[in-house]
Design a protein around this motif. Structure first.
Motif, PDB file in Angstrom:
ATOM      1  N   ARG A 151       0.979  -1.069  -0.099  1.00 41.12           N
ATOM      2  CA  ARG A 151       0.125  -0.052  -0.078  1.00 41.12           C
ATOM      3  C   ARG A 151       0.797   1.352   0.136  1.00 41.12           C
ATOM      4  O   ARG A 151       1.929   1.282   0.667  1.00 41.12           O
ATOM      5  CB  ARG A 151      -0.827  -0.084   1.295  1.00 41.12           C
ATOM      6  CG  ARG A 151      -2.194   0.605   1.218  1.00 41.12           C
ATOM      7  CD  ARG A 151      -3.123   0.311   2.198  1.00 41.12           C
ATOM      8  NE  ARG A 151      -3.953   0.972   2.450  1.00 41.12           N
ATOM      9  CZ  ARG A 151      -4.451   1.607   3.803  1.00 41.12           C
ATOM     10  NH1 ARG A 151      -3.542   1.241   4.735  1.00 41.12           N
ATOM     11  NH2 ARG A 151      -5.391   2.357   3.831  1.00 41.12           N
ATOM     12  N   HIS A 192      -9.891   2.878  -3.545  1.00 42.81           N
ATOM     13  CA  HIS A 192      -8.693   2.331  -3.595  1.00 42.81           C
ATOM     14  C   HIS A 192      -7.876   2.015  -2.356  1.00 42.81           C
ATOM     15  O   HIS A 192      -6.708   2.159  -2.070  1.00 42.81           O
ATOM     16  CB  HIS A 192      -7.808   2.998  -4.775  1.00 42.81           C
ATOM     17  CG  HIS A 192      -8.550   3.119  -6.060  1.00 42.81           C
ATOM     18  ND1 HIS A 192      -8.765   1.977  -6.747  1.00 42.81           N
ATOM     19  CD2 HIS A 192      -8.627   4.023  -6.816  1.00 42.81           C
ATOM     20  CE1 HIS A 192      -9.089   2.136  -7.865  1.00 42.81           C
ATOM     21  NE2 HIS A 192      -9.107   3.578  -8.117  1.00 42.81           N
ATOM     22  N   ASP A 194      -7.410  -0.037  -0.533  1.00 40.01           N
ATOM     23  CA  ASP A 194      -6.314  -1.567  -0.594  1.00 40.01           C
ATOM     24  C   ASP A 194      -5.044  -1.013  -0.791  1.00 40.01           C
ATOM     25  O   ASP A 194      -3.898  -1.742  -0.748  1.00 40.01           O
ATOM     26  CB  ASP A 194      -7.018  -2.624  -1.038  1.00 40.01           C
ATOM     27  CG  ASP A 194      -7.375  -2.555  -2.438  1.00 40.01           C
ATOM     28  OD1 ASP A 194      -7.696  -1.472  -2.902  1.00 40.01           O
ATOM     29  OD2 ASP A 194      -7.424  -3.433  -3.019  1.00 40.01           O
ATOM     30  N   ALA A 195      -5.003   0.057  -2.077  1.00 38.91           N
ATOM     31  CA  ALA A 195      -3.935   0.414  -2.581  1.00 38.91           C
ATOM     32  C   ALA A 195      -3.029   1.592  -2.022  1.00 38.91           C
ATOM     33  O   ALA A 195      -1.913   1.609  -2.082  1.00 38.91           O
ATOM     34  CB  ALA A 195      -4.171   0.524  -4.101  1.00 38.91           C
ATOM     35  N   GLU A 197      -2.970   4.788   1.004  1.00 41.79           N
ATOM     36  CA  GLU A 197      -3.098   5.145   2.250  1.00 41.79           C
ATOM     37  C   GLU A 197      -2.937   6.777   2.363  1.00 41.79           C
ATOM     38  O   GLU A 197      -2.007   7.202   2.033  1.00 41.79           O
ATOM     39  CB  GLU A 197      -2.332   4.672   3.398  1.00 41.79           C
ATOM     40  CG  GLU A 197      -2.644   5.192   4.753  1.00 41.79           C
ATOM     41  CD  GLU A 197      -1.606   5.064   5.783  1.00 41.79           C
ATOM     42  OE1 GLU A 197      -1.712   5.501   6.741  1.00 41.79           O
ATOM     43  OE2 GLU A 197      -0.520   4.449   5.411  1.00 41.79           O
TER      44      GLU A 197
END
Ligand SMILES: *Cc1c(COP(=O)(O)O)cnc(C)c1O
Length: 489
Positions: A151, A192, A194-195, A197
């Motif tokens: 991430r 997004h 999960d990809a 932060e």
């Protein structure tokens, strides 16, 4: 001749000591050619410490990221890596350079619009990505998924801030996402999750106006509220760069010069510029028109002082000092100074080749360097070069000051290193050096090129060791070269 209108450069004690070392400077140009760039890695450490002091005074956490764009030097960024600094990179090449200089990814931030390779290497090495647009966010998320990358921590670069009730609009920028589109951007961040932060939001405004920056900073505080209201947990506000540098030693000289320039444009005194160049001003039948397009070269509130002034100023509508608002929210402050961190970190040397008189009687000094090697004029910074004779005591006794134009080594009418008449304490002669102070920020290697196969300046790192100057090629400089050693600041 008229009274000389000097614009003497401001010199830190370190840079002043270097320009007094004429023998060393002549030896270096003798061996490495003209033009020649010198960088002073110890100075950038001092400049970083000054910025950090302002953070301390305001009890703010966060980080100072050096905007690599200001200078291509390896010595400067290796020095920063060694003293625990951080760096902001805006191209694939700069990111590779920063990684190779020893910065760990947590001390690197990738900004600007990115190509796929840059974005991939940033994500792969887990540096913070300052997302420039909604499309870039999509592209980043797609890369993370496709290559199963960890991430990525991101900041959102915002632009076009307005303050309610206040008639200030920050200047339009072609970078970043307009703040009114934040909602859509946050939907992308959530989609997004999960990809990426989200760690914060930021801006970079190329302006000297404190008011505009205060509006933008307040806009970021409001954007942070919006993020938190949606359950996101950002903790960083990045206020970019643009803290500026003070180039001149004497405010009175600057005042006098700009007044006389105006008089010259209006024809009330002999010309002060080459071929009636007006630096943005023009004479329309006796009336002054246009605006002076120059860097405010005398700028006592610049660099870390400018940061202090911004933090101490009131938020345009929230009623409170900006520093207090940051502190109360426990936000970290990121800054990205380029010019300000390279202040006093460089010197450009050029050899005098010829002094000739034009038909109109002007003195033209031709240098072994061109306008792309010495970017002061291009960046609107007006400042005198220093005349460095080949040996001690070579100054002719009965010398009079001389007003002259400096021309470059290209067969191009436009290749003028100054279109301003510069006043030198005596007429230069072939073999003298002219030293241009404080060029490390954008004025050293930003545009340097091999036009006409003229040499591009070599770059040398210089530092002091037990009272004497030492040097090595820029690419040979590693902080261990410096016998005194470097310590975290
Ligand atoms: C150019 C740039 C900077 C540095 O600006 P200075 O005026 O040199 O301080 C910082 N951040 C970004 C995104 C930039 O493009």
């Amino acid at each position: 001749m008229d009274v000389p209108l000097y614009l003497e450069p401001r010199l830190s004690p370190r840079l002043a000591s270097l320009v007094r070392s004429g023998q060393l400077l002549h030896m270096l140009v003798g061996g490495l050619g003209s033009p020649l760039n010198l960088v002073l890695p110890e100075q950038i450490t001092d400049n970083l410490a000054r910025f950090r002091n302002v953070y301390r005074e305001h009890r703010l956490g966060g980080e100072v990221f050096f905007a690599h764009k200001a200078n291509r030097s390896s010595a400067l960024i290796r020095q920063l890596a060694a003293v625990g600094g951080a760096v902001e990179v805006a191209s694939l090449g700069e990111l590779q350079h920063a990684l190779g200089a020893g910065f760990t990814p947590d001390r690197i931030m990738a900004t600007g619009p990115k190509n796929p390779e840059f974005l991939w290497l940033a994500a792969r090495t887990a540096v913070v990505v300052h997302v420039d647009s909604p499309a870039e966010l999509e592209e980043l998320a797609a890369l993370v998924h496709r290559f199963r990358l960890p991430r990525v921590r991101i900041l959102l670069r915002l632009s076009w801030f307005t303050a309610p009730g206040v008639k200030v609009l920050t200047r339009q920028s072609r970078f970043g996402s307009p703040v009114m589109e934040l909602d859509g951007l946050l939907k992308g961040v959530e989609r997004h999750g999960d990809a990426v932060e989200l760690i914060g939001v930021g801006y970079h405004l190329d302006t000297t106006s404190l008011t505009e920056k205060a509006v933008a900073l307040e806009g970021c505080l409001q954007a942070m509220d919006l993020c938190r209201a949606r359950g996101l947990q950002p903790r960083v506000i990045d206020i970019g760069g643009g803290f500026g540098a003070n180039y001149l030693a004497d405010g009175g000289q600057w005042e006098r010069y700009t007044t006389e320039l105006t008089n010259a444009v209006l024809g009330r005194r002999p010309p002060l510029t080459w071929r009636q160049h007006g630096y943005g001003l023009r004479n329309e039948s006796g009336t002054l028109r246009g605006a002076l397009g120059l860097y405010p070269a005398y700028r006592p509130v610049a660099g870390e002082r400018y940061l202090g002034a911004l933090l101490s100023s009131q938020a345009p509508s929230l009623r409170g000092r900006l520093a207090t608002l940051l502190l109360e929210s426990l936000y970290d402050l990121y800054t990205e100074p380029g010019r300000a961190l390279t202040d006093q970190c460089g010197l450009t040397l050029a050899r005098v080749l010829e002094v000739r008189r034009t038909e109109a009687g002007e003195h033209l000094v031709r240098l072994a360097a061109n306008a792309d090697d010495i970017g002061l004029e291009e960046h609107g910074v007006l400042m005198d070069p220093l005349l460095i004779p080949p040996g001690e005591g070579h100054v002719p006794a009965a010398s009079e000051p001389l007003g002259a134009y400096l021309a470059g080594n290209l067969c191009l009418e436009a290749d003028m290193i100054t279109r301003r008449m510069v006043f030198l304490p005596r007429p230069p002669v072939p073999g003298d050096l002219l030293a241009f102070a404080n060029t490390a920020g954008y004025c050293m290697d930003f545009s340097a090129d091999h036009a006409q196969r003229q040499p591009v300046a070599r770059k040398v790192a210089v530092w002091q060791d037990a009272g004497s100057w030492r040097w090595c090629l820029d690419e040979q400089y590693w902080p261990i070269t410096n016998n005194g050693g470097v310590h975290e600041v």
